[in-house]
Design an enzyme around this catalytic site. Sequence first.
Site, mmCIF file in Angstrom:
data_model
loop_
_atom_site.group_PDB
_atom_site.id
_atom_site.type_symbol
_atom_site.label_atom_id
_atom_site.label_comp_id
_atom_site.label_asym_id
_atom_site.label_seq_id
_atom_site.Cartn_x
_atom_site.Cartn_y
_atom_site.Cartn_z
ATOM 1 N N LYS A 59 -13.303 -0.164 7.083
ATOM 2 C CA LYS A 59 -12.827 -1.536 6.865
ATOM 3 C C LYS A 59 -11.593 -1.528 5.963
ATOM 4 C CE LYS A 59 -14.766 -6.011 5.304
ATOM 5 N NZ LYS A 59 -16.018 -6.652 4.802
ATOM 6 N N SER A 133 -17.609 -10.316 7.351
ATOM 7 C CA SER A 133 -16.186 -10.048 7.420
ATOM 8 C C SER A 133 -15.861 -8.692 8.045
ATOM 9 C CB SER A 133 -15.570 -10.119 6.014
ATOM 10 O OG SER A 133 -16.178 -9.180 5.136
ATOM 11 N N SER A 157 -21.814 -9.447 5.068
ATOM 12 C CA SER A 157 -20.822 -8.880 5.972
ATOM 13 C C SER A 157 -21.191 -7.513 6.518
ATOM 14 C CB SER A 157 -19.465 -8.797 5.266
ATOM 15 O OG SER A 157 -19.039 -10.088 4.868
#
Length: 563
Positions: A59, A133, A157
Amino acid sequence: MPATGRVAAAYRAIDALDRPEIWISLRGEADALAEAAEIDARVGHGEKLPLAGILLAVKDNIDIAGTPTTCACPGFARTPDHTAPAVARLVEQGAIVLGKTNLDQFATGLVGTRSPYGAVRNSRFPDRVSGGSSSGSAVAVALGIVDAALGTDTAGSGRVPAALNGIVGIKPTLGLIPTTGVVPACPDYDAVTVFARDLALATKVANTMVGPDLADPRSRPWPADTPLGAPSSTVLAVPADDNLKSLTPAYRAAFDATVDRWRAVGGEIATVDITELLDAATLLYDGAIVAQRYAAVGEILSGNPEGADPVVSAIITGGARPAAHSYVADLDHLTRAAATARRLFTEYPALLLPTTTEHPTIAAVEAEPIAINSRMGTFTNFCNLLDLAAVAVPGADTADGDPFGVMFVTPAFADQVGIDLAARLLGEPSPLLTDTGTDLLVVGAHLRGLPLHHQLEQARARFVGEVYTSAAYRMVALPATPPKPGMLRVGSGGRSLPGELYRLSPAALGTFLSNLPSPMTLGKVELDSGEWVTGFACDFESSRDATDITEYRGWKNYLNADR
């Protein structure tokens, strides 16, 4: 397949799938292939690399040296000099990073659409959200491009994207995996998470990253009383009907079907009211806790950087408004909710919860970005606020084939319990996340099915396997209630005796030792493999008047014999 073949296949898949919104930065194929060739060579020379050739996505709020970290905001982009320890530990063990993935900007959202690099489409239903996210990481795993991916989790997330894409997400206890090199969202409540298509790999990756880091003041080691296993007979807590009203009808039916699946594998359930936990969840965005997001990146967004998402900017800059006394009041609210959670977990080893409430379309989120996002965090938002761990796994799909996920939520540091329970639901062997502890050999009343076995269950001991001692022991029946044997090491005339091996935390082993009744002792016992382990024994003086039962070749055989 060698690492080079895996890398080449991954880049072919990236081209064929045509999902550019997954990536913010993708390594050049030649660079990745060169690293893979080096790993193949190291393995060929006999080097032990447990993650050799595992393909990884990261990420883009987690630092990798020499690669820009953007947090999905071009105006924030910076190129770090150091790689986050969580990533570095994986690379050291042979994992190959293919690139940095898209996310809800500054890790603020559960939908995966709040990014100037594009909304990340769901892996099965491209018109629906992927969950955020950590959207790009989850979809890269679900589509089979990478084996595992790193996300972060403050509000859910590392779990919501797992649920919406039918994969596994592990959100460990806060601090177990250091957040050094991770751009903070809410520093006190951020966790690095893992996505994979199966529980075994997700656990292996998480295990590799666990361990304190001196640069992270919030990192924590496993404590001495870490639970090392789930009880064999388990009653899970599930929410009362009123707590589940936010679920869509399809998701409610899928949750009920998943609960039925738990019963089918021999589990039980108890209904509990988690209203206080759900109320605490609202504080993450609707209370003063959002001030942590402002402290992290609020000043940057106040300057209206290039590519700033208006929804994200409004949420984070709004964190400048709460008064200090409101923040203190919210912390007190969380303290009281955490006490409620602790009481709940004294009765049940875990909560079984729906991961999220619904699976909206991208168009629906664009039309109603705040309300839908808020609902989707109903069951995830409180976990980090209350210092809980969670394992998200696929449940029963909806009638229309939409992925549906559930979470096993446990107290802090009971991560292994959650993994054991998740494996039980999935019908898989349980992998090891917690590899601490000491092995204890039992040969008598603590064996499975016998009167004192419950003490091992209460200690959250982990069954390792059935074993035999070396042929150097004799067994006697001691005059005790309940009946129990004594085992003695002898110079000659001994036999190999059966037993069971359990792994206990240091604190649990100490409790066993302090509570041992005379004439029992703990000492080192030799197994037929030549390994020495801690085990029960008794002294020679106490065995003199006891009945020698060695000929029965084990305590259970003696109890079952027709004498």
